[in-house]
Motif scaffolding. Sequence first.
Motif, mmCIF file in Angstrom:
data_model
loop_
_atom_site.group_PDB
_atom_site.id
_atom_site.type_symbol
_atom_site.label_atom_id
_atom_site.label_comp_id
_atom_site.label_asym_id
_atom_site.label_seq_id
_atom_site.Cartn_x
_atom_site.Cartn_y
_atom_site.Cartn_z
ATOM 1 N N SER A 16 -15.429 47.996 -23.503
ATOM 2 C CA SER A 16 -14.887 47.128 -22.458
ATOM 3 C C SER A 16 -15.181 47.770 -21.115
ATOM 4 C CB SER A 16 -13.371 46.936 -22.621
ATOM 5 O OG SER A 16 -12.696 48.172 -22.395
ATOM 6 N N ALA A 17 -15.098 46.967 -20.070
ATOM 7 C CA ALA A 17 -15.312 47.506 -18.730
ATOM 8 C C ALA A 17 -14.266 48.557 -18.384
ATOM 9 C CB ALA A 17 -15.283 46.374 -17.702
ATOM 10 N N THR A 68 -19.734 44.915 -20.092
ATOM 11 C CA THR A 68 -19.459 46.348 -20.189
ATOM 12 C C THR A 68 -20.639 47.148 -19.649
ATOM 13 O OG1 THR A 68 -18.095 45.942 -22.147
ATOM 14 C CG2 THR A 68 -18.806 48.206 -21.771
ATOM 15 N N CYS A 120 -23.123 50.226 -25.030
ATOM 16 C CA CYS A 120 -22.121 49.245 -24.590
ATOM 17 C C CYS A 120 -22.097 48.044 -25.521
ATOM 18 C CB CYS A 120 -22.434 48.771 -23.170
ATOM 19 S SG CYS A 120 -22.345 50.081 -21.925
#
Length: 247
Positions: free
Chosen positions: A182-183, A215, A210
Amino acid sequence: MTGKRIVNTRATHQNSRFTSLLRSQGAEVIEYPCIAIVPPEDDRPLREALANLAYFDWLLLTSANTVLALAESPPLPPARRGNAAIGPATARAAQAYLGLEAVLLPETFTAEALGEALQIQPGERVLIPASAIARTTLADVLRAQGAEVTVVEAYRTVPGTGGANVPVLLAQKQVDAVTFTSASTVENFMDRLSAEGGNRTDLASVCVACIGPQTAAMAEAHGLQVDVISTTHTLDGLIEALAEYFL
């Protein structure tokens, strides 16, 4: 991936499946939780929305963390048209923890794809419980289709703690890959690395993997070179992409 040392940045409560998948491929897993999930500071909007769920046409579930947050509430009345989830892990969690059997899934696991899959009619009411820091993409897509969208905070994502001493391991060239799902795992990893005396230059020779394009965009915004982006935006897809990278 046999013998590769791979950092798992997922929250402690949700890292076990990913760790198991990595180990099944022969990897040595380094757990370094970069996020933690906590309740909203004020949960009244969530409780009120869920108590009136029958008012809404759709309940949209954008993560397994949302499902776990809703599982703390009383049993949910049905939404009028149905329930939708952004991906299979969220759908499985919805069935396991909320008893929601009929869950619509998009063909690709992004907010944009879910918005298109719903085929919302103008005036339909949609409830989206989400993280306080969730992107507004899904709500924006649905509002553009004429939906009445209510977004309520279901949980907060805060920095994680504990795990291995990754800054030292990076400095000693003891890490082969760092994974981001996730970011927020990216942002908090970079914050932890700096706060704990690490150096981002130590990531230059490390595979950055990622789970999807959002992301990856966050990783690139932090100056990281992204080596792996899974085509299927799931943990299984990320494992497959990593395995191909390390062939």
